[in-house]
Write a protein that holds these residues in place. Structure first.
Motif, PDB file in Angstrom:
ATOM      1  N   GLN A 100       0.813  -1.214   0.000  1.00 18.03           N
ATOM      2  CA  GLN A 100       0.000   0.000   0.000  1.00 18.03           C
ATOM      3  C   GLN A 100       0.844   1.261   0.000  1.00 18.03           C
ATOM      4  O   GLN A 100       0.508   2.240  -0.653  1.00 18.03           O
ATOM      5  CB  GLN A 100      -0.936   0.009   1.220  1.00 18.03           C
ATOM      6  CG  GLN A 100      -2.072  -0.966   1.095  1.00 18.03           C
ATOM      7  CD  GLN A 100      -2.835  -1.115   2.401  1.00 18.03           C
ATOM      8  OE1 GLN A 100      -2.370  -0.714   3.468  1.00 18.03           O
ATOM      9  NE2 GLN A 100      -4.018  -1.706   2.318  1.00 18.03           N
ATOM     10  N   ILE A 101       1.952   1.240   0.733  1.00 19.86           N
ATOM     11  CA  ILE A 101       2.799   2.440   0.788  1.00 19.86           C
ATOM     12  C   ILE A 101       3.900   2.417  -0.262  1.00 19.86           C
ATOM     13  O   ILE A 101       4.648   3.379  -0.392  1.00 19.86           O
ATOM     14  CB  ILE A 101       3.381   2.677   2.198  1.00 19.86           C
ATOM     15  CG1 ILE A 101       4.219   1.491   2.645  1.00 19.86           C
ATOM     16  CG2 ILE A 101       2.292   3.000   3.181  1.00 19.86           C
ATOM     17  CD1 ILE A 101       4.849   1.663   4.011  1.00 19.86           C
ATOM     18  N   GLY A 102       3.989   1.320  -1.019  1.00 23.37           N
ATOM     19  CA  GLY A 102       4.906   1.256  -2.149  1.00 23.37           C
ATOM     20  C   GLY A 102       6.375   1.126  -1.782  1.00 23.37           C
ATOM     21  O   GLY A 102       7.230   1.661  -2.474  1.00 23.37           O
ATOM     22  N   LEU A 103       6.665   0.392  -0.704  1.00 24.72           N
ATOM     23  CA  LEU A 103       8.057   0.189  -0.310  1.00 24.72           C
ATOM     24  C   LEU A 103       8.434  -1.280  -0.451  1.00 24.72           C
ATOM     25  O   LEU A 103       7.648  -2.154  -0.094  1.00 24.72           O
ATOM     26  CB  LEU A 103       8.286   0.626   1.137  1.00 24.72           C
ATOM     27  CG  LEU A 103       8.090   2.104   1.438  1.00 24.72           C
ATOM     28  CD1 LEU A 103       8.290   2.360   2.923  1.00 24.72           C
ATOM     29  CD2 LEU A 103       9.024   2.967   0.611  1.00 24.72           C
ATOM     30  N   PRO A 104       9.642  -1.564  -0.945  1.00 29.20           N
ATOM     31  CA  PRO A 104      10.076  -2.958  -1.036  1.00 29.20           C
ATOM     32  C   PRO A 104      10.419  -3.491   0.353  1.00 29.20           C
ATOM     33  O   PRO A 104      11.134  -2.829   1.106  1.00 29.20           O
ATOM     34  CB  PRO A 104      11.326  -2.887  -1.921  1.00 29.20           C
ATOM     35  CG  PRO A 104      11.842  -1.495  -1.748  1.00 29.20           C
ATOM     36  CD  PRO A 104      10.635  -0.635  -1.483  1.00 29.20           C
ATOM     37  N   PRO A 105       9.914  -4.678   0.700  1.00 31.10           N
ATOM     38  CA  PRO A 105      10.146  -5.208   2.049  1.00 31.10           C
ATOM     39  C   PRO A 105      11.449  -5.982   2.172  1.00 31.10           C
ATOM     40  O   PRO A 105      11.514  -6.980   2.868  1.00 31.10           O
ATOM     41  CB  PRO A 105       8.941  -6.130   2.241  1.00 31.10           C
ATOM     42  CG  PRO A 105       8.685  -6.663   0.872  1.00 31.10           C
ATOM     43  CD  PRO A 105       8.987  -5.506  -0.059  1.00 31.10           C
ATOM     44  N   ASP A 106      12.504  -5.538   1.504  1.00 31.13           N
ATOM     45  CA  ASP A 106      13.728  -6.331   1.479  1.00 31.13           C
ATOM     46  C   ASP A 106      14.740  -5.971   2.550  1.00 31.13           C
ATOM     47  O   ASP A 106      15.593  -6.766   2.886  1.00 31.13           O
ATOM     48  CB  ASP A 106      14.387  -6.255   0.105  1.00 31.13           C
ATOM     49  CG  ASP A 106      14.860  -4.865  -0.252  1.00 31.13           C
ATOM     50  OD1 ASP A 106      14.647  -3.931   0.532  1.00 31.13           O
ATOM     51  OD2 ASP A 106      15.439  -4.719  -1.340  1.00 31.13           O
TER      52      ASP A 106
END
Length: 163
Positions: free
Chosen positions: A79-85
């Motif tokens: 939803q916030i457009g951040l990669p969870p890496d």
């Protein structure tokens, strides 16, 4: 005899962990349409899922989290457009034990680079970050003038003056 029993226990633990990984990976893939909608075309959902699974492989404790908490953390990331890496310092998936349920839950932690990215996408023109030292002075006004003033102090050597 003891070595054989230990080897069998290790094999069983690895099998259980591999089954858990497979179940979670399949669950994440089942949610691909929802991730796709949340991502709003910023990145392909397949890429987002691949990044998430790679991050989880680097921190296998995440697979011990409740499946619902994993999906929720990934949905927030989408939803916030951040990669969870975690590699880019934007967002991390962090396994923590819940004080309420006692179960391991997956939490989304947003790094300062992630907050910066969100701010810039929302129209903020400029963001500045500076180190803060013990003898620095601050003045803040949240009223009608709304400002923050930071005056670096140089009374102490910088190496001895860190927070």
């Amino acid at each position: 005899m003891m070595a054989e029993a230990q080897a069998a226990a290790v094999d069983k633990a690895l099998t259980v962990q591999q089954e858990r990984i497979t179940v979670v990976a399949n669950l994440i893939r089942d949610y691909q349409p929802k991730f796709e909608a949340a991502l709003q075309g910023r990145v392909p959902a397949e890429y987002f899922i691949r990044v998430a699974l790679n991050a989880m492989q680097r921190n296998p404790a995440i697979f011990n989290c409740t499946p619902a908490s994993i999906i929720l953390a990934l949905a927030h990331c989408a939803q916030i457009g951040l990669p969870p890496d975690g590699l880019l310092g934007m967002a991390w998936l962090v396994p923590l034990r819940s004080g309420k349920t006692g179960k391991q839950e997956c939490n989304l932690w947003i790094g300062y680079q992630g907050w910066l990215d969100i701010a810039l996408r929302s129209g903020v023109k400029k963001v500045a970050a500076e180190p803060v030292y013990l003898d620095d002075e601050f003045e803040e006004d949240r009223g009608t003038r709304h400002f923050l003033r930071h005056v670096p102090g140089y009374k102490l050597p910088r190496a001895e003056n860190t927070l």
